[in-house]
Design a protein around this motif. Structure first.
Motif, short mmCIF file in Angstrom:
data_model
loop_
_atom_site.label_atom_id
_atom_site.label_comp_id
_atom_site.label_asym_id
_atom_site.label_seq_id
_atom_site.Cartn_x
_atom_site.Cartn_y
_atom_site.Cartn_z
N ALA A 1 0.84 -1.13 0.08
CA ALA A 1 -0.07 0.05 0.10
C ALA A 1 1.03 1.17 0.01
O ALA A 1 0.49 2.24 -0.80
CB ALA A 1 -1.15 0.03 1.17
N SER A 2 1.94 1.33 0.74
CA SER A 2 2.61 2.55 1.04
C SER A 2 4.16 1.95 0.48
O SER A 2 4.97 1.60 1.52
CB SER A 2 2.57 3.10 2.23
OG SER A 2 1.39 3.58 2.61
N GLY B 1 8.90 11.47 4.52
CA GLY B 1 8.47 10.02 4.37
C GLY B 1 9.08 9.43 3.08
O GLY B 1 10.54 9.37 2.78
N ASN B 2 8.20 8.78 2.33
CA ASN B 2 8.93 8.29 0.86
C ASN B 2 8.91 9.06 -0.05
O ASN B 2 9.01 8.60 -1.27
CB ASN B 2 8.06 6.73 0.64
CG ASN B 2 6.70 7.28 0.49
OD1 ASN B 2 6.02 8.43 0.56
ND2 ASN B 2 5.75 6.26 -0.02
N LEU B 3 8.88 10.45 0.12
CA LEU B 3 8.98 11.50 -0.87
C LEU B 3 7.72 12.07 -1.20
O LEU B 3 7.45 13.09 -1.91
CB LEU B 3 9.79 10.97 -1.90
CG LEU B 3 11.48 10.72 -1.89
CD1 LEU B 3 12.03 10.52 -3.50
CD2 LEU B 3 12.08 11.75 -1.31
N ARG C 1 3.64 13.00 -9.75
CA ARG C 1 4.51 11.76 -9.73
C ARG C 1 4.71 11.28 -8.21
O ARG C 1 4.85 10.28 -7.86
CB ARG C 1 5.89 11.85 -10.37
CG ARG C 1 6.72 10.87 -10.41
CD ARG C 1 6.43 9.47 -10.88
NE ARG C 1 7.55 8.49 -10.58
CZ ARG C 1 7.44 7.85 -9.54
NH1 ARG C 1 6.84 8.09 -8.52
NH2 ARG C 1 8.45 6.84 -9.37
N LEU C 2 5.00 12.57 -7.33
CA LEU C 2 5.29 12.20 -5.96
C LEU C 2 4.00 12.20 -5.00
O LEU C 2 4.21 12.37 -3.93
CB LEU C 2 6.26 13.50 -5.47
CG LEU C 2 7.46 13.82 -6.21
CD1 LEU C 2 8.48 14.68 -5.87
CD2 LEU C 2 8.40 12.46 -5.89
N LYS C 3 3.18 12.20 -5.47
CA LYS C 3 1.75 12.12 -4.93
C LYS C 3 1.49 13.24 -3.72
O LYS C 3 0.93 12.86 -2.73
CB LYS C 3 1.80 10.77 -4.27
CG LYS C 3 1.65 9.69 -5.12
CD LYS C 3 1.84 8.16 -4.61
CE LYS C 3 0.93 8.00 -3.45
NZ LYS C 3 1.13 6.57 -2.90
N TYR C 4 1.68 14.53 -4.15
CA TYR C 4 1.71 15.55 -2.97
C TYR C 4 0.17 15.79 -2.80
O TYR C 4 -0.07 16.10 -1.63
CB TYR C 4 2.29 16.90 -3.82
CG TYR C 4 3.87 17.10 -3.46
CD1 TYR C 4 4.66 15.97 -2.78
CD2 TYR C 4 4.42 18.19 -3.87
CE1 TYR C 4 5.87 16.24 -2.83
CE2 TYR C 4 5.79 18.13 -3.74
CZ TYR C 4 6.47 17.50 -2.97
OH TYR C 4 7.91 17.26 -2.90
N ASP C 5 -0.62 15.47 -3.62
CA ASP C 5 -2.00 15.69 -3.33
C ASP C 5 -2.52 14.52 -2.50
O ASP C 5 -3.84 14.52 -2.01
CB ASP C 5 -2.72 15.46 -4.74
CG ASP C 5 -2.93 14.27 -5.67
OD1 ASP C 5 -1.68 13.76 -5.28
OD2 ASP C 5 -3.63 14.23 -6.43
N ASN C 6 -2.01 13.38 -2.34
CA ASN C 6 -2.62 12.06 -1.74
C ASN C 6 -1.31 11.45 -0.94
O ASN C 6 -1.03 10.25 -1.28
CB ASN C 6 -3.19 11.14 -2.39
CG ASN C 6 -3.83 10.13 -1.49
OD1 ASN C 6 -4.01 10.10 -0.35
ND2 ASN C 6 -4.02 8.96 -2.19
N PRO C 7 -0.38 12.17 -0.10
CA PRO C 7 0.57 11.77 0.48
C PRO C 7 0.56 10.44 1.56
O PRO C 7 -0.40 10.21 1.99
CB PRO C 7 1.48 12.97 1.43
CG PRO C 7 0.06 13.79 1.68
CD PRO C 7 -0.86 13.65 0.62
N ASP C 8 1.50 9.70 1.57
CA ASP C 8 1.64 8.52 2.44
C ASP C 8 2.29 8.95 3.67
O ASP C 8 3.34 8.44 4.01
CB ASP C 8 2.56 7.12 1.66
CG ASP C 8 1.90 7.01 0.38
OD1 ASP C 8 0.64 6.81 0.18
OD2 ASP C 8 2.76 6.59 -0.56
N TYR C 9 1.20 9.35 4.40
CA TYR C 9 1.67 9.81 5.75
C TYR C 9 2.29 8.49 6.83
O TYR C 9 3.11 8.86 7.81
CB TYR C 9 0.84 10.62 6.67
CG TYR C 9 0.37 11.87 5.95
CD1 TYR C 9 1.28 12.91 6.41
CD2 TYR C 9 -0.77 12.02 5.51
CE1 TYR C 9 1.02 14.09 5.64
CE2 TYR C 9 -1.02 13.28 4.52
CZ TYR C 9 -0.08 14.36 4.98
OH TYR C 9 -0.52 15.59 4.43
N ASP C 10 1.97 7.33 6.53
CA ASP C 10 2.51 6.30 7.10
C ASP C 10 3.76 5.93 6.98
O ASP C 10 4.15 5.23 7.80
CB ASP C 10 1.45 5.07 7.18
CG ASP C 10 1.51 4.56 5.69
OD1 ASP C 10 1.50 5.41 4.59
OD2 ASP C 10 1.76 3.41 5.29
#
Length: 563
Positions: free
Chosen positions: A84-85, A281-283, A305-314
């Motif tokens: 998932a992340s 996190g993972n960028l 590409r870096l998912k700034y709109d949906n970051p992986d906070y975990d």
């Protein structure tokens, strides 16, 4: 109504009321249990996510890492969260691009000292100083190479890698311009100190960056590549310096450093992202401070590409880092770290002496080579050093995966305790043992080959083997430190920087007097003997290092419970 009827009705009512109360209590208990179950599920889910990252057990400043590819009882749970992340958003080729960017930063640190060697004779004449005084400009550079990362490495672990990489390059460029224009020996010494303070921490910080976007199973390859490519400057520096000095004069060396480092700095301002996992996190998490943002990340396509709109906070590392200039010294005080790094530091110091001796001895009788030919004689050392770092990086990754697999098999077969911890120290140091003993032979033979004036093939071949071994050990040591201290990787790798550069500075300062007393062959034999003894000392942390670390962690946990 008779009293008996009243009693019967009252008893019935009381029984009904009691039953209702019981039902209400039962419902409340069910609700409570349901909340507890939900809380337990949430807690377990949180714990399963935490183990997917490089978490640490704080023991003072001592931290052990737990990563997805390490043995873990929750491995089956971890795999779902990893899918998932991802640990990093970088692809394999983007990681290779990161290696290139990091090399373009750190290369100038390792180049700054050897590129200067061919110009020492010119400086003696221009500033009317003797050999010992002109060597001071080399010694101070090496000394600050060891001291500066101790402070900057800890700051980079707290405030991010990118600001200190770019800032260090800027200081280096300014100092190089100053040296190219100055007309005072004292000013050169001061500006050489400033040069080293600016650029030398980048080597340690680069290892931290590589540790941020890799996991243990691939770390040897990427950390080894960054370390090896970066230190190619030390192997090829004299070749470049000889060519520039022969074609122009000693000032051309520092104009070359200014233009080269300035160009690389401009590229990295645009392309190099922040990787510190406590910040990004993972960028996928946008850095809060502008100085931590690469210019390219302002492009909408890159942000997508870096998912700034949906970051992986975990993937955000929750470890709270405090800026402490003494953190590296506290890590270095741990016996397993000191015993692991001292032999490696001595070997690196021998390599530095070898590169210095090549420049001085090949220009004297019986060789009497010109500056250009002396520079060409550094090619075997440079090429083999690169091969050593790259091959060793692959080897330690392969061995690590095999060691992990065997460790799990032994657990399944009941040959070891289910609670046993994987020996990271042994898995990383084991692969460096063969080249550590080969280095003793190579450096000893090199010393006597230039001392006795053997055929030129002898010093070139032995210097090639010496460089191979030195770069191999550097890769193993850097990877080990990043593994043991993932949240303090820059601080930890600065410990090795401190040891190897401090030993190099001390031995460089004593080299002339040692050569007079022992001859160069005797000098290399003596120091090689220390390396030989140190190789056996390395077996101690391999056997007992992890036990010492576990005891410190338990002691810290007990102290935390009572405080």
């Amino acid at each position: 109504m008779q009293s008996s009827d009243i009693q019967t009705e009252f008893s019935t009512s009381l029984s009904s009321t009691s039953k209702s109360v019981t039902d209400v209590q039962g419902l409340a208990e069910d609700k409570k249990n349901e909340k507890i179950d939900k809380s337990s599920i949430a807690e377990n889910l949180t714990q399963s996510r935490v183990v997917t990252r490089e978490s640490t057990i704080r023991a003072g400043q001592d931290k052990d890492s737990r990563e997805p590819d390490e043995d873990d009882s929750n491995a089956s749970v971890c795999q779902d969260d990893i899918a998932a992340s991802p640990h990093t958003l970088l692809t394999f080729w983007q990681k290779c691009t990161m290696v290139a960017l990091l090399t373009s930063c750190g290369f100038w640190s390792s180049l700054g000292s050897p590129i200067y060697y061919p110009a020492l004779k010119q400086l003696e004449k221009v500033f009317d100083v003797d050999e010992e005084l002109v060597n001071v400009t080399v010694v101070v550079y090496l000394a600050f190479q060891g001291i500066a990362p101790i402070i900057s490495g800890g700051l980079a672990d707290t405030y991010g890698r990118r600001p200190f990489i770019i800032g260090g390059m800027l200081v280096y460029v300014v100092a190089s311009i100053g040296i190219a224009c100055c007309h005072s020996y004292g000013a050169i010494v001061a500006l050489r100190c400033l040069q080293s303070i600016g650029i030398s921490p980048i080597i340690a910080i680069n290892s931290g960056v590589a540790g941020d976007f890799t996991v243990k199973s691939e770390r040897g390859t990427f950390v080894g590549a960054v370390s090896g490519f970066t230190l190619l400057g030390q192997a090829f520096g004299s070749l470049i310096g000889a060519a520039l000095t022969a074609a122009y004069d000693w000032r051309a060396i520092f104009w070359f450093l200014t233009i080269g480092c300035g160009s690389c700095m401009a590229v990295n301002i645009v392309l190099l992202p922040e990787t510190k996992r406590t910040l990004v996190g993972n960028l996928s998490i946008k850095p809060k401070r502008m100085i931590n943002r690469a210019v390219i990340t302002y492009l909408p396509s890159v942000q997508k590409r870096l998912k700034y709109d949906n970051p992986d906070y975990d993937t955000l590392d929750a470890t709270k880092m405090r800026s402490n200039p003494l953190s590296a010294l506290k890590i270095l005080a741990h016996p397993e770290i000191t015993l692991s790094l001292l032999p490696a530091g001595l070997q690196f110091a021998l390599w530095t002496l070898m590169l210095t001796s090549l420049s001085s001895k090949l220009s004297e009788a019986p060789y009497n080579y010109s500056l250009t030919i002396v520079g060409i004689c550094y090619l075997p050392a440079g090429i083999s050093g690169f091969i050593g770092s790259f091959i060793t990086g692959r080897v330690i990754d392969i061995y690590y995966k095999r060691a992990i697999r065997r460790f799990k098999e032994k657990k399944e077969q009941g040959l070891i305790s289910p609670d046993a911890k994987f020996n990271t120290l042994r898995s990383r140091l084991y692969t460096s043992i063969p080249q550590n003993f080969l280095a003793v032979v190579a450096f000893t033979l090199f010393g006597w080959s230039v001392d006795r004036g053997w055929n030129i093939s002898a010093p070139l071949i032995t210097s090639a083997f010496g460089s191979f071994c030195a770069m191999s050990t550097l890769s193993s040591s850097s990877t080990l430190l990043v593994d043991l201290y993932p949240s303090q990787s820059s601080t930890a790798t600065s410990c090795y920087n401190f040891i190897r550069c401090s030993l190099s500075a001390i031995l460089m300062a004593c080299l002339a007097k040692m050569n007079k007393s022992l001859t160069i062959g005797g000098t290399f034999t003596l120091i090689s003997g220390f390396v030989f003894i140190g190789n056996f000392v390395t077996l101690i942390p391999m056997m007992y290092g992890m036990t010492w670390r576990e005891k410190r962690a338990l002691k810290a946990e007990r102290e935390a419970m009572f405080n």
